[in-house]
Design an enzyme around this catalytic site. Structure first.
Site, PDB file in Angstrom:
ATOM      1  N   ASP A 176       0.427  -0.920  -0.042  1.00 57.32           N
ATOM      2  CA  ASP A 176      -0.077   0.206  -0.029  1.00 57.32           C
ATOM      3  C   ASP A 176       0.554   1.462   0.310  1.00 57.32           C
ATOM      4  O   ASP A 176       0.198   2.532  -0.388  1.00 57.32           O
ATOM      5  CB  ASP A 176      -0.898   0.121   0.861  1.00 57.32           C
ATOM      6  CG  ASP A 176      -1.992  -0.773   0.450  1.00 57.32           C
ATOM      7  OD1 ASP A 176      -2.390  -0.939  -0.368  1.00 57.32           O
ATOM      8  OD2 ASP A 176      -3.390  -0.123   1.638  1.00 57.32           O
ATOM      9  N   ASP A 228     -11.850  38.869 -31.606  1.00 56.73           N
ATOM     10  CA  ASP A 228     -10.650  37.735 -32.207  1.00 56.73           C
ATOM     11  C   ASP A 228     -11.880  36.691 -31.696  1.00 56.73           C
ATOM     12  O   ASP A 228     -11.396  34.963 -30.939  1.00 56.73           O
ATOM     13  CB  ASP A 228      -9.034  37.774 -31.377  1.00 56.73           C
ATOM     14  CG  ASP A 228      -8.883  36.350 -31.528  1.00 56.73           C
ATOM     15  OD1 ASP A 228      -8.949  36.539 -33.209  1.00 56.73           O
ATOM     16  OD2 ASP A 228      -7.965  35.507 -30.639  1.00 56.73           O
ATOM     17  N   GLY A 234      -9.416  30.502 -34.466  1.00 58.28           N
ATOM     18  CA  GLY A 234     -10.584  31.509 -35.813  1.00 58.28           C
ATOM     19  C   GLY A 234      -9.400  31.356 -36.993  1.00 58.28           C
ATOM     20  O   GLY A 234     -10.247  31.364 -37.806  1.00 58.28           O
ATOM     21  N   LEU A 235      -9.144  32.421 -37.753  1.00 54.93           N
ATOM     22  CA  LEU A 235      -8.174  32.186 -38.844  1.00 54.93           C
ATOM     23  C   LEU A 235      -8.407  31.018 -39.560  1.00 54.93           C
ATOM     24  O   LEU A 235      -8.830  31.075 -40.363  1.00 54.93           O
ATOM     25  CB  LEU A 235      -7.203  33.096 -39.029  1.00 54.93           C
ATOM     26  CG  LEU A 235      -6.782  33.275 -40.274  1.00 54.93           C
ATOM     27  CD1 LEU A 235      -7.790  33.987 -41.234  1.00 54.93           C
ATOM     28  CD2 LEU A 235      -5.163  33.764 -40.095  1.00 54.93           C
TER      29      LEU A 235
HETATM   30  S1  SF4 Z   1      -7.958  -2.809  -2.050  1.00 54.43           S
HETATM   31 FE1  SF4 Z   1      -6.996  -1.022  -0.834  1.00 54.43          FE
HETATM   32  S2  SF4 Z   1      -6.113  -1.894   0.804  1.00 54.43           S
HETATM   33 FE2  SF4 Z   1      -5.409  -3.244  -0.829  1.00 54.43          FE
HETATM   34  S3  SF4 Z   1      -4.013  -2.670  -1.757  1.00 54.43           S
HETATM   35 FE3  SF4 Z   1      -5.843  -1.226  -2.792  1.00 54.43          FE
HETATM   36  S4  SF4 Z   1      -6.116   0.285  -1.649  1.00 54.43           S
HETATM   37 FE4  SF4 Z   1      -4.216  -1.098  -0.374  1.00 54.43          FE
END
Ligand code: SF4
Length: 520
Positions: A36, A274, A409-410
């Site tokens: 994570d 413009d 634009g042009l």
């Molecule tokens: S689902 Fe949630 S806990 Fe699992 S890897 Fe993804 S962010 Fe992390």
């Protein structure tokens, strides 16, 4: 289960990380599996922060599940305190840790640390990143904000900017300068840049500026209820909104506020000749509700575009977005499914998309000009230069952002007159971008869909038989004369016109009859 390839928001603990990373002197202990820590990269790479987020992960592994993950959490919290000595800590669980129910709040309380420890309950399977940020900030404010005397001078807090917020750094600077220039002191900006002791003195301000409802509305409501601080409802993105915001501040403070608008360029840029060719350009707007609504108002009221679609991915703010969409005469699209968004964009056939990073990909696939006005965003939307969206400079930035992707634009005019030029042509794309667009033609493509096959079987649609229409070569030639950014719309309208009248073969005449019909 839901099949998801792209998500507009991360899990709620990423929202909590955004609050912790924005602040100083606060540490987050996150019960989470190994891996994570990927979320660190959001801050160190996308936002380019020069230090790691103040987050300690327990990073438990499969083998830990058979043992005592609660002890793992307690050890991590103790070590995090010893090492970082924060003024306060927040503790919580990621999605996987939520399943093992170790109760980080209770475990941290048992450690009896000498600083406030704030437990977070973030339901990872029901809510998302913005909720996580809003709830975390609310919990911090609730735990730390202390009753205190109001400042002698009129003052406010700016609530909502976080780590990884889209243009939050520059918006906060812009609004600080705007208010301080009018004699209103900024007491605390939070969570961005605030320490827990700064949060404690939030109630010293006379009122709160709610910059981003998505990340700070719960805290603003709490401060209003518990500490009697009113908060502003107008988000100052765009000229009208900035003026409306200042009128609201004048109402709250009782001060006569006369802002210096000498650096505000959007109104004249937009009124100058413009910009005439911008009038009525069809724009589809999608993002978080706050930015989508603000961008839609600027596009319609300050730039002269026609809003042909409006939507947001955060359901929490669906109601005001629906109301605005109704006022603009379009159906609100509230979804976090990017495929639905893509289908809606394709159906609306806009000339410009204002959206998130996802819509940039959609625009690329469909060959439609796109500008980013909302998170989620990539690294290029954390620019080195000052680029707010709020206040006067924010309006200037928005003007440039909305105009830049369009053919100028042009060139727009010349493309009408001289087709088939080897250098300036539909296929070459806007020449001021210096790139060659080689978007392939494919079914459903806005640039040009291939003709239906003669003899194709009629398909049943909505209980009625749909006629498969065929484009004859002369009609195809004529269609190609229509500029590419409105060609998809012309094709769709003509096919609808033919369907309604039972015309199976579209020729030049049909195309012109349809044009006359829709021009009425
Ligand atoms: S689902 Fe949630 S806990 Fe699992 S890897 Fe993804 S962010 Fe992390």
């Amino acid at each position: 289960m839901k099949l998801a390839m792209w998500t507009y928001e991360g899990p709620p603990h990423v929202g909590a990380m955004r609050v912790a990373t924005g602040m100083r002197g606060l540490h987050y202990v996150l019960h989470a599996p190994q891996g994570d820590t990927y979320a660190d990269l959001l801050f160190t790479m996308i936002e380019r922060r020069g230090e790691r987020p103040p987050v300690t992960y327990t990073t438990f592994q499969a083998q830990d599940l058979g043992a005592d993950t609660a002890t793992l959490f307690k050890d991590a919290a103790r070590v995090a305190y010893e090492r970082h000595r924060p003024e306060a800590m927040i503790v919580g669980a990621s999605c996987t840790a939520e399943l093992i129910q170790d109760d980080p709040g209770g475990l941290a309380a048992a450690l009896d640390l000498p600083v406030p420890v704030i437990p977070l309950e973030l339901p990872s399977y029901q809510r998302k990143e913005n909720f996580g940020a809003d709830e975390t900030f609310y919990r911090i404010v609730r735990a730390l904000a202390a009753p205190c005397e109001r400042t002698a001078q009129a003052s406010c807090n700016l609530l909502g900017p976080t780590g990884l917020g889209f243009r939050h750094r520059d918006d906060a600077e812009e609004i600080c300068a705007l208010l301080e220039g009018l004699g209103i002191a900024v007491n605390v900006v939070a969570p961005m840049g605030a320490s827990p002791s700064d949060v404690a003195r939030l109630p010293a301000a006379h009122f709160n500026v709610l910059m981003y409802p998505e990340t700070a509305e719960a805290a603003a409501r709490y401060l209003e209820k518990e500490h009697g601080q009113p908060f502003t409802r107008t988000v100052p993105i765009g000229v009208d909104a900035t003026r409306g915001f200042l009128a609201e501040v004048a109402g709250i403070t009782g001060l006569a506020l006369q802002a210096d608008e000498s650096r505000l360029r959007l109104p004249w840029w937009s009124a100058s000749v413009d910009s005439t060719y911008l009038t009525g350009k069809r724009v589809f707007v999608f993002g978080d509700a706050t930015h989508a609504m603000a961008a839609a108002r600027v596009a319609r009221d300050e730039m002269g575009f026609e809003v042909c679609g409006l939507g947001c991915y955060n359901r929490e703010y669906a109601r005001p977005l629906r109301a605005l969409a109704g006022e603009m005469g379009v159906e609100a699209l509230v979804t976090d499914d990017h495929l639905e968004v893509e289908a809606a964009i394709e159906a609306a056939a806009p000339e410009l998309i204002l959206g998130t990073q996802m819509e940039r990909h959609v625009g690329k696939r469909l060959g439609v000009a796109t500008a980013v006005i909302s998170a989620p965003v990539h690294v290029q939307d954390f620019p080195a230069r000052h680029s707010p969206l709020m206040g006067h400079e924010g309006a200037n930035v928005l003007f440039d952002t909305l105009v830049h992707p369009l053919v100028m634009g042009l060139e727009d005019h010349l493309l009408h007159m001289f087709r088939g030029d080897f250098e300036f042509s539909d296929e070459a794309g806007p020449s001021h971008h210096g790139a060659t667009s080689t978007v392939p033609e494919r079914p459903g493509d806005l640039r040009a869909a291939p003709p239906a096959q003669p003899g194709a079987e009629a398909a049943a649609a909505g209980g009625s038989t749909r006629l498969e229409v065929v484009w004859l070569p002369d009609a195809e030639d004529e269609l190609r004369k229509i500029p590419f950014f409105v060609r998809g719309k012309a094709r769709r309208n003509t096919e609808g016109f033919a369907q309604e009248r039972g015309i199976a073969r579209i020729d030049r005449e049909t195309l012109y009859e349809a044009k006359a019909h829709f021009a009425r």
